[in-house]
Design a protein around this motif. Structure first.
Motif, PDB file in Angstrom:
ATOM      1  N   ASP A  26       0.813  -1.206   0.000  1.00 20.06           N
ATOM      2  CA  ASP A  26       0.000   0.000   0.000  1.00 20.06           C
ATOM      3  C   ASP A  26       0.850   1.262   0.000  1.00 20.06           C
ATOM      4  OD1 ASP A  26      -2.517   1.101  -0.144  1.00 20.06           O
ATOM      5  OD2 ASP A  26      -2.600   1.495   2.002  1.00 20.06           O
ATOM      6  N   ASP A  32      -3.965   4.107  -7.639  1.00 23.53           N
ATOM      7  CA  ASP A  32      -5.033   3.262  -7.117  1.00 23.53           C
ATOM      8  C   ASP A  32      -5.425   2.177  -8.111  1.00 23.53           C
ATOM      9  OD1 ASP A  32      -4.988   4.723  -4.859  1.00 23.53           O
ATOM     10  OD2 ASP A  32      -6.762   5.928  -5.307  1.00 23.53           O
ATOM     11  N   LYS A  35      -2.847  -0.555  -8.031  1.00 25.09           N
ATOM     12  CA  LYS A  35      -2.977  -1.181  -6.714  1.00 25.09           C
ATOM     13  C   LYS A  35      -4.095  -2.210  -6.739  1.00 25.09           C
ATOM     14  CE  LYS A  35      -1.411   2.022  -3.211  1.00 25.09           C
ATOM     15  NZ  LYS A  35      -1.819   3.142  -2.335  1.00 25.09           N
TER      16      LYS A  35
END
Lengths: 337, 337
Positions: A26, A32, A35
């Motif tokens: 993270d 994002d 991720k």
DNA sequence: AAAAAAATCGGAAACGATTGCACAATATTG
DNA sequence: CAATATTGTGCAATCGTTTCCGATTTTTTT
């Protein structure tokens, strides 16, 4: 074993392994979108990063070594339970070792821990006087050692104990108040600060009562239950036997009960008993046993909290001498009424 | 942590790290002379090879994960003790986890073990029916799972149990022989083969005695001790209360004793009790408790032996279905006489 | 004494994850 | 619109061992 690694995930997703690693941790420098791509794939494959590789790189294993003299004992069990309750929350694992009250075993265990297997050691010593050399080994390797209950006298560090002197004092006073004239102190004969403190409390109560205690009634025991019971039966078979007992260890309290049962001696009419113990069924014994229960779980949990705080921040020095004392709980039951 | 590594030793001795490594592992292709040079230096520096590096390279950690539903319980404790006694000899460490009788916890624990932290898992399940998906995860990663006591029904593997049906049968027969007319079976209400087998033994004894058992007397309990005791007090407060009890778990036997004490009901005159338990002080309870003690230590040690045998040789398949049943020990004491 | 075999040792590539550094692409600023 | 800051990603080194391959030396065999 498992074929699936970070590199594997990276290839699947057309990314570099560094990116995947950062995504899994993270990191703020990963978008994002990627991720999520990474997390999704990882979850679907039940991916778990290799613990050994991580430990090697990070130079910490996120596991803590625990060494106790007697794993089956209720007290140590509850301490371990307390340790684990905190460690689990923080993602630490526990490896528990049993020294069997033997310093040589303890040495072997500690030696085996010198290779980065654990980030710290929590220990209750097998014997406090015999040797401390193996504790220095840990020092050299910069592995923190925290002590509880049977703490090291000549090695500095965090030390968690209970108010043994006071507890023993209160219990002895209670027995004397009840009219006991000859109270025996049953201790383990290894050299331990705990045993010493309890004995001191025992003596203090006598002095305060204006009594001289009989040195023959300060009795040291080994770890052979059968043998101990024989000694006790001999003791209570005498005509001028004690009329009160303070057992400084669970196994000694139990052995006393057994001995008195065998001799058909009535408790508390003929002999009163108070025992240090953390057993859960003291109220169900025959008779219900007066106990001094150490705050075992709290000991473990507070110890673990401070330990992890120390491991996390570089400001806290776990090698610094610091003593914490927690109060035990004295409960009077039929065996001393 | 420790600055001192194999490479460090190698430089000190003007050797290659490969040579030092081989010397430390007592390889035949290193001369006795250099072996000794290496060993001497290593010993003098308290050198211990980095466990994580070795594990990473070897793809095995030499540690075994143990998961139990209730660590404080005597039975599980003794099993762990048995496991450790063997593992220690063989150089394996144990990491013990507590699932707190909760499948979700169990899942989390197992998930955390998927990264090569352990070479195998020894488990007593929190619940046998709910889910087995997390057990499959271990399969996928090729990590052997051995079961004991509460074993998985639909997953194959090594399974260590005790003769629960027979033990419960014998205990129930004993109670009926003593003249009990209404015997209650107290079990934990999670779905477990153990509970099932004990209940079957209970029923079998009734059938053989030509009795029909009352289904209302097959009572399931949760894990809240206070709550359980309330239920029991209610049960025994009734006018047509049971006159016999077979407790299929230690905590239920204890709760029954407490309930009967509170209600001033005499044991065994009014109610007879037999309980499954591994507590060490059953003979000291009031009254001395009739018990069925599982061979906990042996369970652990035999399990560990087979496990390590399997990990060492590639011929033994630890995933193969294989059931081992060990006999419990039934001891009659005052509570059922 | 030449050839073959054995004994010792070194070099370098793994094992799988993390991270400092570099670099490209995009966003922000003057 | 040029210059700078920010964001997102890749490359490569590193953690400490073990082990596959060679290379060299010593011993044995013919």
């Amino acid at each position: 074993m498992s074929e699936i690694t970070i590199k594997f995930l990276a290839e699947k997703l057309n990314l570099a392994s560094s990116t995947v690693s950062r995504a899994l941790n993270d990191s703020h420098e990963i978008s994002d979108k990627t991720k999520k791509r990474v997390l999704d794939l990882a979850k679907s494959l039940n991916f778990q990063p290799n613990a050994n590789a991580r430990s090697l790189r990070e130079q910490k294993s996120k596991t803590i070594g625990v060494i106790v003299p007697d794993r089956v004992n209720n007290f140590f069990n509850l301490v371990i339970e307390g340790l684990e309750s905190v460690c689990r929350e923080e993602g630490y694992s526990l490896i528990v070792y049993n020294s069997y009250e033997d310093v040589e075993q303890e040495k072997k265990i500690i030696y085996s821990l010198l290779g980065g297997k654990v980030d710290a050691v929590v220990i209750s010593l097998a014997d406090e006087e015999k040797e401390v050399q193996h504790l220095e080994w840990l020092r050299e390797k910069n592995i923190p050692i925290l002590f509880f209950d049977r703490v090291a006298r000549h090695v500095s560090g965090l030390k968690y104990t209970t108010n043994d002197l006071e507890s023993a004092y209160l219990a002895t006073k209670h027995l004397l108040d009840k009219g006991c004239k000859k109270v025996a102190f049953l201790g383990l004969s290894n050299t331990s600060s705990v045993g010493k403190a309890r004995q001191d409390g025992f003596i203090k109560a006598h002095i305060e009562h204006g009594l001289v205690y009989d040195k023959n009634l300060l009795i040291g025991f080994g770890h052979d239950d059968i043998e101990n019971q024989k000694v006790l039966e001999k003791l209570f078979y005498k005509i001028n036997r004690p009329d009160g007992v303070l057992a400084a260890a669970e196994k000694l309290g139990i052995a006393t009960l057994r001995a008195l049962h065998n001799l058909r001696i009535k408790i508390p009419e003929q002999v009163r008993i108070v025992s240090f113990t953390n057993m859960q069924f003291a109220d169900l014994l025959s008779p219900a046993l007066s106990t001094i229960a150490q705050p075992a779980f709290e000991l473990g949990s507070t110890c673990a909290k401070e330990l992890i705080r120390g491991l996390k921040s570089k400001n806290i020095n776990l090698f610094e001498e610091k003593k914490i004392e927690l109060p035990s709980k004295f409960t009077i039951r039929d065996s001393s009424k």
